[in-house]
Design a protein around this motif. Structure first.
Motif, PDB file in Angstrom:
ATOM      1  N   SER A   1       0.765  -1.206   0.205  1.00 35.93           N
ATOM      2  CA  SER A   1      -0.043  -0.008  -0.179  1.00 35.93           C
ATOM      3  C   SER A   1       0.794   1.159  -0.119  1.00 35.93           C
ATOM      4  O   SER A   1       0.756   2.111  -0.668  1.00 35.93           O
ATOM      5  CB  SER A   1      -0.839   0.083   1.207  1.00 35.93           C
ATOM      6  N   GLN A   2       2.007   1.252   0.820  1.00 43.39           N
ATOM      7  CA  GLN A   2       2.789   2.455   0.795  1.00 43.39           C
ATOM      8  C   GLN A   2       3.627   2.619  -0.618  1.00 43.39           C
ATOM      9  O   GLN A   2       3.494   3.809  -1.197  1.00 43.39           O
ATOM     10  CB  GLN A   2       3.924   2.184   1.789  1.00 43.39           C
TER      11      GLN A   2
ATOM     12  N   ASP B   1       0.859   4.065  -2.860  1.00 45.61           N
ATOM     13  CA  ASP B   1       0.597   5.503  -2.553  1.00 45.61           C
ATOM     14  C   ASP B   1       1.534   6.340  -3.120  1.00 45.61           C
ATOM     15  O   ASP B   1       1.234   7.599  -3.691  1.00 45.61           O
ATOM     16  CB  ASP B   1       0.342   5.832  -0.900  1.00 45.61           C
TER      17      ASP B   1
ATOM     18  N   SER C   1       0.774   9.289  -6.164  1.00 53.11           N
ATOM     19  CA  SER C   1       1.305  10.367  -5.797  1.00 53.11           C
ATOM     20  C   SER C   1       2.015  11.141  -7.013  1.00 53.11           C
ATOM     21  O   SER C   1       1.844  12.208  -7.409  1.00 53.11           O
ATOM     22  CB  SER C   1       2.243  10.827  -4.492  1.00 53.11           C
TER      23      SER C   1
ATOM     24  N   SER D   1      -6.233   0.839  -8.156  1.00 49.93           N
ATOM     25  CA  SER D   1      -6.270   1.702  -6.987  1.00 49.93           C
ATOM     26  C   SER D   1      -6.906   2.867  -7.124  1.00 49.93           C
ATOM     27  O   SER D   1      -8.320   3.103  -6.359  1.00 49.93           O
ATOM     28  CB  SER D   1      -4.895   1.898  -6.183  1.00 49.93           C
TER      29      SER D   1
ATOM     30  N   GLU E   1     -11.150   4.156  -6.140  1.00 48.88           N
ATOM     31  CA  GLU E   1     -11.569   5.346  -5.366  1.00 48.88           C
ATOM     32  C   GLU E   1     -12.339   6.163  -6.419  1.00 48.88           C
ATOM     33  O   GLU E   1     -13.412   6.605  -5.861  1.00 48.88           O
ATOM     34  CB  GLU E   1     -10.203   6.107  -5.292  1.00 48.88           C
TER      35      GLU E   1
END
Length: 217
Positions: free
Chosen positions: A20-21, A24, A28, A72, A76
């Motif tokens: 997940s890190q 992310d 970004s 991902s 969202e």
């Protein structure tokens, strides 16, 4: 007394937490740069890890990481249309658009790159992921309209409007986010009503929906 040792900055993460890190960090980067301009070294640096660690979680390299990040983001976007089936339809649609446009605002260049295509990492799989968001949005809207079996004209109208929302979002980014986002949202809701009214002239099912909408106004 011996001073208590400080907690080390590094912490070993579990598999899902580390994955997940990395996602992310990738999202970004994709939010501000086109996918082809982002390298695995960039992702590793943004996440504060080594390049081999990125490969450990995404052995398929940049393509696999990009597709995972896209899924991902798609998840969202799908959630943007999650809205309780309560109250008048148009305020529900406005709230969904608020969430959608907030995502567009936050992800900027990445949103443009994902929808406009032409990326060197674009494949049939990535295209299917993006198309899945469009289809999910259409199903959400039809559900809010209370239509279990939409006819071809109504279904086409909804999908055309979703395409218009995407196009307007891209143009809005290109025009330095003008007009203000609340004006854009209201305009898109008005367009939704307008395209339904046009279709209603040729389709009895849509005509009934337009009459129901008018009763809520």
């Amino acid at each position: 007394m011996t001073p208590q040792a400080s907690t080390p900055a590094y912490r070993r993460l579990g598999v899902e937490e580390r994955r997940s890190q990395l996602l992310d960090a990738a999202l970004s980067l994709f939010a501000h740069r086109a996918p082809e301009e982002v390298s695995l070294d960039d992702v590793a640096e943004a996440a504060g890890v080594s390049r081999p660690l990125v490969y450990r979680y995404f052995p398929g390299g940049k393509q696999q990481l990009y597709e995972a990040a896209l899924r991902s983001a798609a998840d969202e976007l799908r959630h943007c249309f999650d809205e309780p089936h309560e109250g008048p339809l148009l305020p529900r649609l406005s709230r969904a658009l608020d969430r959608y446009l907030a995502f567009v605002d936050q992800h900027g260049a990445g949103f443009s790159a994902l929808l406009q295509g032409g990326s060197v990492v674009e494949t049939s799989r990535t295209t299917a992921i993006v198309d899945g968001v469009r289809r999910a949005a259409a199903e959400h809207i039809l559900s809010h309209l209370g239509v279990a079996e939409p006819g071809p004209r109504l279904r086409m109208t909804i999908r055309m409007w979703i395409t218009a929302v995407e196009a307007a979002s891209l143009i809005w980014l290109d025009e330095d986010k003008r007009p203000p986002v609340d004006e854009l949202r209201d305009w898109l809701v008005e367009q939704f009503v307008a395209v339904l009214e046009v279709t209603a002239r040729r389709d009895a099912q849509t005509g009934e929906l337009v009459r129901d909408l008018a009763a809520d106004l």
